[in-house]
Scaffold this motif. Structure first.
Motif, PDB file in Angstrom:
ATOM      1  N   CYS A 107       0.680  -7.308  -6.167  1.00  0.00           N
ATOM      2  CA  CYS A 107       1.163  -6.320  -7.077  1.00  0.00           C
ATOM      3  C   CYS A 107       2.284  -5.294  -5.614  1.00  0.00           C
ATOM      4  N   ASN A 108       1.151  -6.098  -4.080  1.00  0.00           N
ATOM      5  CA  ASN A 108       2.210  -5.691  -2.938  1.00  0.00           C
ATOM      6  C   ASN A 108       3.515  -6.074  -3.176  1.00  0.00           C
ATOM      7  N   GLU A 154      -4.348   2.938  -3.680  1.00  0.00           N
ATOM      8  CA  GLU A 154      -4.072   4.547  -4.591  1.00  0.00           C
ATOM      9  C   GLU A 154      -2.301   4.384  -3.595  1.00  0.00           C
ATOM     10  N   LYS A 155      -1.625   2.742  -3.082  1.00  0.00           N
ATOM     11  CA  LYS A 155      -0.341   3.155  -3.097  1.00  0.00           C
ATOM     12  C   LYS A 155       0.162   2.265  -4.577  1.00  0.00           C
ATOM     13  N   LEU A 156      -0.260   1.732  -5.149  1.00  0.00           N
ATOM     14  CA  LEU A 156      -0.051   0.662  -6.114  1.00  0.00           C
ATOM     15  C   LEU A 156      -0.095   1.747  -7.557  1.00  0.00           C
ATOM     16  N   GLU A 157      -0.677   2.848  -7.353  1.00  0.00           N
ATOM     17  CA  GLU A 157      -0.737   3.731  -8.203  1.00  0.00           C
ATOM     18  C   GLU A 157       0.528   4.238  -8.594  1.00  0.00           C
ATOM     19  N   ILE A 158       0.702   4.637  -7.299  1.00  0.00           N
ATOM     20  CA  ILE A 158       1.697   5.824  -6.772  1.00  0.00           C
ATOM     21  C   ILE A 158       3.452   5.205  -7.063  1.00  0.00           C
ATOM     22  N   SER A 159       3.226   3.567  -6.771  1.00  0.00           N
ATOM     23  CA  SER A 159       4.837   3.163  -6.899  1.00  0.00           C
ATOM     24  C   SER A 159       4.847   2.807  -8.255  1.00  0.00           C
ATOM     25  N   LYS A 160       3.866   2.372  -9.001  1.00  0.00           N
ATOM     26  CA  LYS A 160       3.713   1.652 -10.310  1.00  0.00           C
ATOM     27  C   LYS A 160       4.870   2.354 -11.520  1.00  0.00           C
ATOM     28  N   GLN A 161       5.321   3.247 -11.735  1.00  0.00           N
ATOM     29  CA  GLN A 161       6.405   4.004 -12.512  1.00  0.00           C
ATOM     30  C   GLN A 161       7.459   3.526 -11.762  1.00  0.00           C
ATOM     31  N   LYS A 162       7.444   2.794 -11.375  1.00  0.00           N
ATOM     32  CA  LYS A 162       9.229   2.884 -10.066  1.00  0.00           C
ATOM     33  C   LYS A 162      10.383   2.165 -10.548  1.00  0.00           C
ATOM     34  N   LEU A 163       9.641   0.744 -11.035  1.00  0.00           N
ATOM     35  CA  LEU A 163       9.881  -0.983 -11.733  1.00  0.00           C
ATOM     36  C   LEU A 163      10.532  -1.194 -12.428  1.00  0.00           C
ATOM     37  N   GLY A 164      10.947  -0.166 -13.570  1.00  0.00           N
ATOM     38  CA  GLY A 164      11.817  -0.373 -14.189  1.00  0.00           C
ATOM     39  C   GLY A 164      11.467  -0.883 -15.773  1.00  0.00           C
ATOM     40  N   VAL A 165      12.409  -1.820 -16.380  1.00  0.00           N
ATOM     41  CA  VAL A 165      12.161  -2.506 -17.892  1.00  0.00           C
ATOM     42  C   VAL A 165      13.296  -4.232 -17.452  1.00  0.00           C
TER      43      VAL A 165
END
Length: 252
Positions: free
Chosen positions: A159-160, A219-230
């Motif tokens: 994920c990182n 915690e960092k991944l939880e914040i960033s996961k919505q910015k990945l796009g489709v």
């Protein structure tokens, strides 16, 4: 190695299939095996053309177990449909450092398809879900199996990686450490060396430094996961490749 090649050859003859690619997966290919780790062999195969000309749904997997050999094969059509979804276990089969068999040209062409259909979003959420699962298994415990710990760490590092790099993930844990702090990488490498000498059931005491790193990264991944796009791609390249393979000459 010899036993694996022999087993694959026997499977091909018995099932009347053409094996296109075979490799090692699991902890041996991920870079953190134990002395008693199984050999997780995975292969891709295809039938003769007429086998696919049927209205009925037909079995598209082959499984074989023998002592420490765990061998599973997926039919080519199944693999191409899974690739459309950016299936992680399938993609990993083309990143493995241990290759047992490969039809000339097949791997290179399939890797080009992977690049066309690779979805960092799908891969991220595959590993994100696994990371939470393995972390929940460790919560409240003073010690843990290194096997489960490395499954957790590998998913976190994956994920990182995607947070920093949208290219196809490395399969080996060492490659996944590229975007991780050396203060964490060093003890991780020490634990890899430890796992090389202990059995699958070995229990290791929880490390507070490592636990803090895991919680911070989650915690960092939880914040960033919505910015990945489709990622959206149609089936045309997959269909073309499948038809090419069905009508290919003897070199396939």
């Amino acid at each position: 190695m010899k036993n694996i090649i022999t087993a694959l050859s026997e499977i091909g003859q018995k099932k009347n299939i053409k094996i296109l690619h075979a490799c090692e997966t699991g902890s041996r290919a991920w870079g953190f095996p134990s002395p008693d780790s199984d050999y997780d062999v995975r292969f891709i195969y295809m039938h003769e053309r007429d086998w696919y000309l049927s209205l009925s749904q037909r079995k598209d997997t082959i499984e074989y177990m023998d002592d420490d050999l765990d061998i599973t094969g997926w039919d080519l059509k199944k693999c191409l449909n899974l690739l459309k979804k950016s299936n992680v276990p399938l993609i990993e089969r083309f990143q493995s450092p241990f290759e047992y068999y490969a039809v000339p040209g097949f791997k290179d062409e399939f890797k080009k398809l992977i690049e066309s259909y690779y979805s960092p979003t799908a891969v991220f959420f595959h590993h994100y879900s696994l990371a939470h699962k393995f972390w929940e298994d460790m919560i409240g415990k003073d010690d843990f199996k290194l096997k489960g710990f490395f499954y957790l760490v590998r998913s976190l590092l994956s994920c990182n990686w995607i947070m920093h790099d949208k290219t196809v993930l490395p399969m080996h844990i060492e490659g996944l450490m590229r975007y991780s702090d050396e203060k964490i990488n060093t003890p991780l490498r020490e634990l890899v060396q430890l796992k090389l000498g202990v059995g699958e059931k070995y229990l290791h005491s929880k490390d507070s430094v490592m636990e803090v790193w895991i919680l911070q990264l989650l915690e960092k991944l939880e914040i960033s996961k919505q910015k990945l796009g489709v990622n959206q791609t149609d089936m045309s390249l997959l269909n073309e490749f499948f038809l090419k393979m069905l009508y290919a000459k003897a070199d396939y």
